[in-house]
Motif scaffolding. Structure first.
Motif, PDB file in Angstrom:
ATOM      1  N   GLU A 268     -36.854 -93.989  -9.934  1.00 38.51           N
ATOM      2  CA  GLU A 268     -36.653 -92.648 -10.468  1.00 38.51           C
ATOM      3  C   GLU A 268     -36.260 -92.781 -11.933  1.00 38.51           C
ATOM      4  O   GLU A 268     -35.642 -93.771 -12.333  1.00 38.51           O
ATOM      5  CB  GLU A 268     -35.544 -91.897  -9.733  1.00 38.51           C
ATOM      6  CG  GLU A 268     -35.859 -91.444  -8.336  1.00 38.51           C
ATOM      7  CD  GLU A 268     -34.680 -90.683  -7.740  1.00 38.51           C
ATOM      8  OE1 GLU A 268     -34.726 -89.444  -7.731  1.00 38.51           O
ATOM      9  OE2 GLU A 268     -33.718 -91.341  -7.301  1.00 38.51           O
ATOM     10  N   ALA A 269     -36.601 -91.770 -12.713  1.00 34.45           N
ATOM     11  CA  ALA A 269     -36.180 -91.734 -14.110  1.00 34.45           C
ATOM     12  C   ALA A 269     -35.982 -90.284 -14.525  1.00 34.45           C
ATOM     13  O   ALA A 269     -36.634 -89.374 -13.982  1.00 34.45           O
ATOM     14  CB  ALA A 269     -37.201 -92.417 -15.013  1.00 34.45           C
ATOM     15  N   PHE A 270     -35.101 -90.075 -15.484  1.00 31.89           N
ATOM     16  CA  PHE A 270     -34.767 -88.725 -15.926  1.00 31.89           C
ATOM     17  C   PHE A 270     -34.757 -88.684 -17.451  1.00 31.89           C
ATOM     18  O   PHE A 270     -34.788 -89.720 -18.116  1.00 31.89           O
ATOM     19  CB  PHE A 270     -33.424 -88.299 -15.342  1.00 31.89           C
ATOM     20  CG  PHE A 270     -33.377 -88.352 -13.841  1.00 31.89           C
ATOM     21  CD1 PHE A 270     -33.694 -87.245 -13.086  1.00 31.89           C
ATOM     22  CD2 PHE A 270     -33.052 -89.538 -13.182  1.00 31.89           C
ATOM     23  CE1 PHE A 270     -33.687 -87.300 -11.691  1.00 31.89           C
ATOM     24  CE2 PHE A 270     -33.033 -89.603 -11.801  1.00 31.89           C
ATOM     25  CZ  PHE A 270     -33.357 -88.489 -11.049  1.00 31.89           C
ATOM     26  N   SER A 271     -34.721 -87.484 -18.001  1.00 30.54           N
ATOM     27  CA  SER A 271     -34.842 -87.319 -19.447  1.00 30.54           C
ATOM     28  C   SER A 271     -33.624 -87.856 -20.184  1.00 30.54           C
ATOM     29  O   SER A 271     -32.497 -87.826 -19.672  1.00 30.54           O
ATOM     30  CB  SER A 271     -35.033 -85.840 -19.789  1.00 30.54           C
ATOM     31  OG  SER A 271     -36.243 -85.348 -19.265  1.00 30.54           O
ATOM     32  N   PHE A 272     -33.860 -88.320 -21.410  1.00 29.49           N
ATOM     33  CA  PHE A 272     -32.763 -88.685 -22.296  1.00 29.49           C
ATOM     34  C   PHE A 272     -32.051 -87.415 -22.748  1.00 29.49           C
ATOM     35  O   PHE A 272     -32.681 -86.391 -23.006  1.00 29.49           O
ATOM     36  CB  PHE A 272     -33.283 -89.445 -23.525  1.00 29.49           C
ATOM     37  CG  PHE A 272     -33.619 -90.877 -23.238  1.00 29.49           C
ATOM     38  CD1 PHE A 272     -32.639 -91.855 -23.280  1.00 29.49           C
ATOM     39  CD2 PHE A 272     -34.919 -91.248 -22.916  1.00 29.49           C
ATOM     40  CE1 PHE A 272     -32.944 -93.181 -23.000  1.00 29.49           C
ATOM     41  CE2 PHE A 272     -35.237 -92.569 -22.641  1.00 29.49           C
ATOM     42  CZ  PHE A 272     -34.242 -93.540 -22.687  1.00 29.49           C
ATOM     43  N   ILE A 273     -30.731 -87.501 -22.849  1.00 25.03           N
ATOM     44  CA  ILE A 273     -29.961 -86.346 -23.277  1.00 25.03           C
ATOM     45  C   ILE A 273     -29.343 -86.631 -24.642  1.00 25.03           C
ATOM     46  O   ILE A 273     -29.624 -87.659 -25.266  1.00 25.03           O
ATOM     47  CB  ILE A 273     -28.886 -85.975 -22.245  1.00 25.03           C
ATOM     48  CG1 ILE A 273     -27.953 -87.167 -21.994  1.00 25.03           C
ATOM     49  CG2 ILE A 273     -29.527 -85.522 -20.952  1.00 25.03           C
ATOM     50  CD1 ILE A 273     -26.824 -86.827 -21.061  1.00 25.03           C
ATOM     51  N   LYS A 274     -28.499 -85.748 -25.118  1.00 29.28           N
ATOM     52  CA  LYS A 274     -28.024 -85.801 -26.496  1.00 29.28           C
ATOM     53  C   LYS A 274     -27.252 -87.066 -26.838  1.00 29.28           C
ATOM     54  O   LYS A 274     -27.217 -87.473 -27.989  1.00 29.28           O
ATOM     55  CB  LYS A 274     -27.182 -84.563 -26.799  1.00 29.28           C
ATOM     56  CG  LYS A 274     -27.997 -83.284 -26.856  1.00 29.28           C
ATOM     57  CD  LYS A 274     -27.141 -82.092 -27.232  1.00 29.28           C
ATOM     58  CE  LYS A 274     -27.983 -80.831 -27.323  1.00 29.28           C
ATOM     59  NZ  LYS A 274     -27.166 -79.647 -27.679  1.00 29.28           N
ATOM     60  N   ASN A 275     -26.605 -87.672 -25.854  1.00 31.69           N
ATOM     61  CA  ASN A 275     -25.844 -88.897 -26.160  1.00 31.69           C
ATOM     62  C   ASN A 275     -26.728 -90.135 -26.177  1.00 31.69           C
ATOM     63  O   ASN A 275     -26.242 -91.255 -26.318  1.00 31.69           O
ATOM     64  CB  ASN A 275     -24.688 -89.079 -25.183  1.00 31.69           C
ATOM     65  CG  ASN A 275     -25.154 -89.340 -23.751  1.00 31.69           C
ATOM     66  OD1 ASN A 275     -26.347 -89.406 -23.464  1.00 31.69           O
ATOM     67  ND2 ASN A 275     -24.204 -89.474 -22.844  1.00 31.69           N
ATOM     68  N   GLY A 276     -28.053 -89.927 -26.043  1.00 32.37           N
ATOM     69  CA  GLY A 276     -28.987 -91.032 -26.143  1.00 32.37           C
ATOM     70  C   GLY A 276     -29.157 -91.856 -24.891  1.00 32.37           C
ATOM     71  O   GLY A 276     -29.774 -92.920 -24.922  1.00 32.37           O
ATOM     72  N   LEU A 277     -28.638 -91.367 -23.761  1.00 35.23           N
ATOM     73  CA  LEU A 277     -28.730 -92.105 -22.501  1.00 35.23           C
ATOM     74  C   LEU A 277     -29.589 -91.343 -21.492  1.00 35.23           C
ATOM     75  O   LEU A 277     -29.654 -90.111 -21.506  1.00 35.23           O
ATOM     76  CB  LEU A 277     -27.337 -92.343 -21.915  1.00 35.23           C
ATOM     77  CG  LEU A 277     -26.356 -93.141 -22.778  1.00 35.23           C
ATOM     78  CD1 LEU A 277     -25.041 -93.337 -22.034  1.00 35.23           C
ATOM     79  CD2 LEU A 277     -26.939 -94.483 -23.197  1.00 35.23           C
TER      80      LEU A 277
END
Length: 581
Positions: A268-277
């Motif tokens: 599974e993978a999810f979108s990068f968020i504002k903290n870069g993770l």
């Protein structure tokens, strides 16, 4: 010599701001033109003749050249001074063909200073977002419209579903035949509805779309930049990366050209968020967090995990206990909970702890009536009620059903809501609870009597919709929620005020999918045979209830169904069979 493109004032060669109007310098040199031209959009370069670009939907971020100038330099200078006095917001351009001039403007010029845009040679990116990018959804009777930040209605609630406006003024919207297209904020359809699934435009100007169960990416003209070939895909965010799932059923991350920046390797993978993770699952329930280089920053050791919220916290589960960590993997709220979920915009997160019985539990006097009602089918196997309960539950049944006050207590957890400090903002006293939605309401169920009714609370913990439903779900994006009426035991849909928009009339129903259709169950005959179909937010049946089995529509616009012979296949929102390649 340089001239300000807003007021036309002469500026120094080494200056980046106009001393007269204070604008950021968007034209680096004086250019003259030998022919009269019109106006051109600085986002896509298309010629325009009104306030909005018909090609990409943008507000006319245009440069309007001066009239044809004479070859004589003296006359040109005189005309320039006259134009400055009249405060014409014009500039001079080189002698070009119309085609060449359009290309030059699209690449070299920037949007008008009044809109605050500048040009990057790779990505045209506004210095200030258009007003529509701050518009928010509002719902009315199951339809979606837009309001500005002051609450003024900008677009009436008449759309089945819609996304958020991009900085260039485009949003996805459900059009004819329940297909996705893209319109501008003048409600002009810029990209015709033809996609079964769609995403919002990202920072790089690309949006994911789905055709025949495969995802690809289009630009703001509707042309494919990355052709549909992925089984799953995410939106491009600030990181410039989007997760995709390949034919090998593994997830990786691509850039705007379709090149893998992080090779497929995750379950599974999810979108990068504002903290870069970004959250990833390496398999066997091992969740961790990676950076945009693909380096594992927080070890994949958690049985469960959520994305980081705006407050910088993410829930994780280790050794059957939930807590909250920061981007370094350090616990900020200790793992003491049996269940935990993401923090929502109001700063609250729903959590649960193991239920602790209050007072001594005793066998109720009316347990024989309770048995008759719920366990009559067991009477063929047991000689007495006592034998049934002792064999099924032992002594535990006494402690599982009723407390000393006669209250029904057949539940495992107490749910409540905590703040980012880990303190309870709303006491853990509910048998079930969900996260707060965009409408500021959260589903709760007390279940402290044998009716087990559910209702909704606000962010202060105040009951807004009284517990009165046998069954309920979370609110859908269109402002409606499916509930099961306690009297008729049929399903209908209410709004956030508790008003029925679709009266209880279905034997079973589910939440509305992104394409605006909800799965419904219809009782075919008295024998209890159930058929499945789909209806819209007005209660109208769109796809006839004729399937022996069916699932909700997915984000790809397809639903798995089976016929009376047990053959499984996918259908689209028109009810047509889709052959996945």
């Amino acid at each position: 010599m340089k001239y300000c493109s807003k007021c036309g004032e002469t500026v120094r060669d080494n200056s980046v701001y106009c001393s007269k109007c204070g604008s950021y310098l968007q034209i680096k040199e004086n250019i003259s033109i030998q022919q009269e031209v019109g106006k051109f959009c600085c986002i896509c370069g298309e010629s325009i003749n009104n306030q909005y670009c018909g090609a990409c939907g943008s507000y006319t971020q245009t440069i309007v050249p001066r009239e044809v100038v004479e070859k004589n330099l003296e006359k040109k200078e005189k005309k320039r001074k006259v134009s400055l006095k009249k405060k014409k917001r014009t500039i001079a351009l080189p002698k070009l063909s119309l085609q060449g001039m359009v290309l030059s403007i699209a690449i070299v010029l920037v949007a008008a200073v009044g809109i605050g845009h500048y040009v990057d040679r790779k990505v045209l990116e506004p210095k200030r977002k258009l007003a529509s990018s701050q518009w928010v959804h509002y719902t009315q009777d199951g339809k979606i419209g837009f309001k500005d930040k002051n609450g003024n209605i900008k677009i009436e609630a008449k759309y089945v579903n819609a996304g958020t406006f991009s900085k260039e003024g485009l949003t996805k919207v459900i059009g004819e035949d329940y297909l996705w297209g893209y319109m501008n904020y003048m409600e002009e359809m810029v990209i015709e509805p033809k996609f079964e699934g769609a995403g919002d435009f990202g920072e790089n100007g690309l949006a994911k779309v789905c055709v025949n169960g495969k995802y690809g990416y289009i630009d703001q003209t509707g042309n494919y930049v990355i052709k549909p070939k992925y089984l799953d895909a995410g939106d491009f965010g600030e990181s410039g990366l989007a997760y995709v799932r390949d034919e090998g059923q593994q997830y990786g991350y691509i850039d705007g050209t379709g090149a893998y920046k992080i090779e497929p390797q995750y379950v599974e993978a999810f979108s990068f968020i504002k903290n870069g993770l970004a959250r990833v699952n390496e398999g066997e329930g091992k969740y961790g967090f990676i950076n945009t280089s693909g380096k594992c920053v927080i070890d994949a050791k958690y049985y469960d995990a959520g994305d980081f919220a705006e407050n910088g916290l993410a829930y994780v589960c280790l050794d059957d206990k939930y807590g909250y960590i920061d981007k370094t993997g350090t616990y900020k709220i200790e793992p003491i909970f049996s269940i935990a979920r993401n923090f929502t915009e109001n700063g609250l997160a729903v959590v649960a702890v193991e239920h602790k019985s209050k007072g001594e539990m005793v066998r109720p006097d009316d347990y024989e009536d309770y048995y008759d009602e719920y366990y009559e089918y067991e009477s063929d196997y047991y000689d007495s009620y006592e034998e049934y309960y002792e064999e099924e539950y032992g002594d535990a049944w006494v402690n599982a059903e009723y407390d000393s006050d006669g209250n029904y207590n057949d539940y495992e957890y107490d749910f409540g809501y905590i703040n980012e400090k880990g303190e309870y903002a709303i006491e853990a006293k509910y048998a079930v609870a969900s996260s707060f939605g965009e409408n500021g309401l959260a589903l709760i169920g007390n279940y402290k009597d044998d009716t087990g009714l559910a209702g909704w609370i606000d962010e202060a913990g105040k009951i807004v919709i009284e517990p009165q439903y046998i069954n309920a779900r979370d609110f859908s994006y269109n402002g409606l929620v499916v509930v099961q009426d306690a009297d008729s035991e049929l399903y209908g849909y209410i709004n956030k005020n508790g008003k029925y928009i679709i009266p209880p009339q279905k034997y079973g129903a589910e939440e509305f999918a992104q394409n605006g259709l909800a799965l419904i169950e219809v009782l075919e005959n008295e024998d209890g045979h159930i058929l499945y179909g789909y209806m819209d937010a007005t209660g109208k049946t769109i796809i006839e209830a004729k399937y022996d089995y069916a699932e909700k529509f997915g984000d790809n616009g397809l639903a798995l169904v089976s016929d009376e012979e047990g053959n499984e296949f996918y259908i689209n929102a028109q009810g047509k069979r889709v052959m996945l390649q």
